[in-house]
Design an enzyme around this catalytic site. Structure first.
Site, short mmCIF file in Angstrom:
data_model
loop_
_atom_site.label_atom_id
_atom_site.label_comp_id
_atom_site.label_asym_id
_atom_site.label_seq_id
_atom_site.Cartn_x
_atom_site.Cartn_y
_atom_site.Cartn_z
N GLY A 66 -12.08 -7.62 13.06
CA GLY A 66 -12.35 -6.62 12.04
C GLY A 66 -13.80 -6.73 11.61
O GLY A 66 -14.70 -6.19 12.26
N SER A 67 -14.04 -7.49 10.53
CA SER A 67 -15.40 -7.63 10.01
C SER A 67 -16.34 -8.31 11.00
O SER A 67 -17.54 -8.02 11.04
CB SER A 67 -15.38 -8.44 8.71
OG SER A 67 -14.58 -7.78 7.74
N GLU A 124 -15.33 0.66 6.58
CA GLU A 124 -16.80 0.66 6.56
C GLU A 124 -17.34 -0.57 5.82
O GLU A 124 -18.32 -0.49 5.08
CB GLU A 124 -17.33 1.96 5.94
CG GLU A 124 -17.68 3.02 6.95
CD GLU A 124 -16.47 3.59 7.69
OE1 GLU A 124 -15.32 3.26 7.31
OE2 GLU A 124 -16.67 4.32 8.66
N GLY A 151 1.86 7.57 -16.71
CA GLY A 151 3.14 6.87 -16.91
C GLY A 151 4.06 7.03 -15.72
O GLY A 151 3.61 7.02 -14.57
N ARG A 158 -20.62 4.66 5.87
CA ARG A 158 -20.61 4.04 4.54
C ARG A 158 -21.04 5.06 3.47
O ARG A 158 -20.47 5.12 2.38
CB ARG A 158 -21.59 2.86 4.57
CG ARG A 158 -21.31 1.76 3.62
CD ARG A 158 -22.11 0.53 3.98
NE ARG A 158 -21.47 -0.25 5.01
CZ ARG A 158 -22.00 -0.55 6.19
NH1 ARG A 158 -23.23 -0.17 6.48
NH2 ARG A 158 -21.33 -1.24 7.07
N ALA A 173 -14.57 3.74 17.65
CA ALA A 173 -13.63 2.71 18.08
C ALA A 173 -14.31 1.35 18.16
O ALA A 173 -14.84 0.96 19.22
CB ALA A 173 -13.01 3.10 19.43
N ARG A 197 0.15 16.56 -22.35
CA ARG A 197 1.30 15.68 -22.57
C ARG A 197 1.34 15.23 -24.04
O ARG A 197 0.35 14.69 -24.55
CB ARG A 197 1.16 14.47 -21.65
CG ARG A 197 2.16 13.35 -21.90
CD ARG A 197 3.51 13.67 -21.32
NE ARG A 197 4.38 12.49 -21.34
CZ ARG A 197 5.64 12.51 -20.99
NH1 ARG A 197 6.21 13.65 -20.59
NH2 ARG A 197 6.37 11.42 -21.02
N ILE A 228 -2.21 6.51 -17.16
CA ILE A 228 -2.19 7.61 -18.14
C ILE A 228 -0.97 8.51 -17.91
O ILE A 228 -0.37 9.00 -18.86
CB ILE A 228 -3.52 8.42 -18.04
CG1 ILE A 228 -4.68 7.58 -18.60
CG2 ILE A 228 -3.41 9.77 -18.77
CD1 ILE A 228 -6.06 8.13 -18.29
N TRP A 232 -6.47 0.72 14.67
CA TRP A 232 -6.83 1.37 13.41
C TRP A 232 -7.93 2.41 13.63
O TRP A 232 -8.84 2.53 12.81
CB TRP A 232 -7.29 0.35 12.35
CG TRP A 232 -6.45 -0.87 12.23
CD1 TRP A 232 -6.87 -2.15 12.46
CD2 TRP A 232 -5.08 -0.97 11.84
NE1 TRP A 232 -5.83 -3.03 12.24
CE2 TRP A 232 -4.72 -2.33 11.87
CE3 TRP A 232 -4.10 -0.02 11.50
CZ2 TRP A 232 -3.44 -2.78 11.56
CZ3 TRP A 232 -2.82 -0.47 11.20
CH2 TRP A 232 -2.51 -1.84 11.22
#
Lengths: 78, 375
Positions: free
Chosen positions: B128-129, B357, B333, B236, B121, B261, B331, B153
């Site tokens: 944040g950063s 992180e 779609g 990290r 926490a 496909r 790829i 968060w």
């Protein structure tokens, strides 16, 4: 002690490439190191000198200069 | 770099576990926004929640490369389950490295067994950063610290038993262990996230929350420089390895689709523009994996350079997986935009990894400064 001094100086030199660090110079006042430095320094000391840095060693005065670091290593190793 | 025979055996075991236990539940985790209790239970039974701890605490005592392989494989199956390993390990390792003997004896065996879950926490609504400026406070009052503030968060905040909380104490960042049932702590679930939706995030509200003064981890002022960064180094590393696994999942799903496909009378894999995307995915996943192995190898050597190599690995792997997931959707779609295929989840999960992180931009600031100084 002399060997310790050489090894510590060698490790620190990569952080202070453009500065000839003196034995009693305050490492943290020079503005070269970043937030990761403290962790890197602890890892280096533990590996290189086989000591264990613990909570009570984490006083800034133990890491502020080459002399202080060497004294810490000497104290922990004895 | 080659893996040892033992590491290869672990890889086989982890891969089989993920295919059998994790992959079948990943879509439910994403859709229902929680982790299936039986998945957590099987993780506990395997001992994976103690993968980062020593055997004397009941942990697996894996080497760092093998810890990376575990997180890669779990990340291949489900980013949210990998998040559980990450935040739980961050708390366990903080206690192991900087905790008191009493804290180690009290917490580590139960955390290794998964009887107690940990969560990290640090982040707040306004911080944040810029982590050293957390606004949560801790004030000593007799035999207790009193915490006030708001964390946001917090991954696994809905189920964690213990949080490592970062607060200003005497004006300096300091770490504390706060149990879920501490008086004055309430948690609020956060839902409807873009990705990693099974990670059971929560907000934590501390209103005169009292904790025993013995719950400080380390000393006043080392909360970020030593405790927090130690946690984040593991975080990290495991996020980087999780990105490799998620990239591998993108690749495997794309290869399977490109083989089956058919358009214009031939399978997609015959199309050179599809081949280009598959080539880049193949090579970039391998490159990210090698960066992770290298960081893990340096960690096993207790090499101070392991810290920067972990930053490099996380930076590359989290960017890589976003391109891989985007190409995997491309790829597939229209099928790739639907819930019928997992690649749309992969793309949403991938983005989260460029934020947690340390954002990509924080990595760019730190890695470039390090290169300018050292090279």
């Amino acid at each position: 002690m002399e060997t310790t001094n050489v090894k510590v100086k060698q490790f620190l030199s990569k952080f202070f490439r453009k500065h000839e660090l003196q034995d009693d110079e305050d490492i943290f006042s020079l503005g070269f190191v970043n937030s990761l430095f403290a962790m890197q320094l602890v890892m280096f000391l533990e590996k290189e000198f086989g000591i264990k840095v613990d909570n009570k060693d984490l006083d800034m005065s133990n890491f502020k200069s080459i002399n202080a670091i060497c004294e810490l290593v000497d104290r922990k190793a004895s | 770099m080659e893996l040892t025979e033992k590491q290869l055996q672990w890889k086989d075991e982890f891969r089989a576990f993920v295919d059998e236990v994790v992959v079948p539940h990943a879509d439910v985790h994403d859709r229902e926004q929680y982790l299936e209790p039986q998945v957590i239970q099987k993780m506990k039974e395997k001992g994976y929640l103690g993968s980062m701890l020593e055997k004397k605490y009941g942990g697996m005592e894996l080497d760092w490369v093998t810890i990376g392989i575990l997180n890669e494989e779990i990340g291949r199956g489900c980013s949210s389950v990998r998040n559980l390993l990450t935040v739980h390990g961050m708390v366990a390792l903080a206690i192991l490295r900087w905790g008191s003997d009493e804290q180690r004896n009290h917490w580590l065996s139960t955390m290794a067994a998964g009887e107690k879950i940990g969560a990290f926490a640090l982040t707040e609504p306004e911080v944040g950063s810029d982590a050293k400026n957390v606004q949560t406070t801790a004030v000593l009052s007799d035999d207790h610290y009193v915490l006030n503030g708001h964390k946001k968060w917090i991954t696994m905040g809905q189920i964690a038993d213990v949080f490592i909380v970062f607060a200003q104490c005497e004006g300096k960042p300091t770490a504390f262990l706060v149990e879920r049932d501490s008086p004055g702590l309430t948690t609020t679930p956060i839902d409807s996230l873009l990705g990693s939706r099974g990670s059971m995030l929560a907000s934590l509200h501390f209103e005169n929350c009292k904790i025993p003064k013995e719950n400080m981890v380390g000393t006043v002022g080392i909360g970020l420089s030593h405790v927090g960064l130690h946690c984040l180094d593991y975080g990290r590393y495991t996020v980087a390895c999780g990105c490799v696994g998620l990239g591998q999942a993108c690749l495997e799903q794309s290869l399977q689709y490109a083989r089956s496909r058919k358009q214009f009378g031939s399978v997609l894999g015959e199309n050179q523009l599809i081949q280009k995307m598959l080539t880049e995915m193949t090579v970039n996943v391998k490159a990210a994996r090698l960066l992770c192995y290298h960081a893990g190898h340096l960690k096993d050597q207790i090499d101070p350079d392991s810290i920067m190599e972990t930053w490099n690995a996380k930076y590359f792997a989290s960017k890589m997986v976003n391109q891989a997931a985007s190409d995997a959707v491309q790829i597939h779609g229209a099928n790739g935009c639907s819930g019928d295929y997992p690649v749309e989840r992969y793309l949403r999960d991938a983005k989260i990894n460029e934020i947690i992180e340390g954002t990509t931009q924080i990595h760019e600031m730190l890695i470039s400064k390090n290169s300018l100084r050292n090279t």
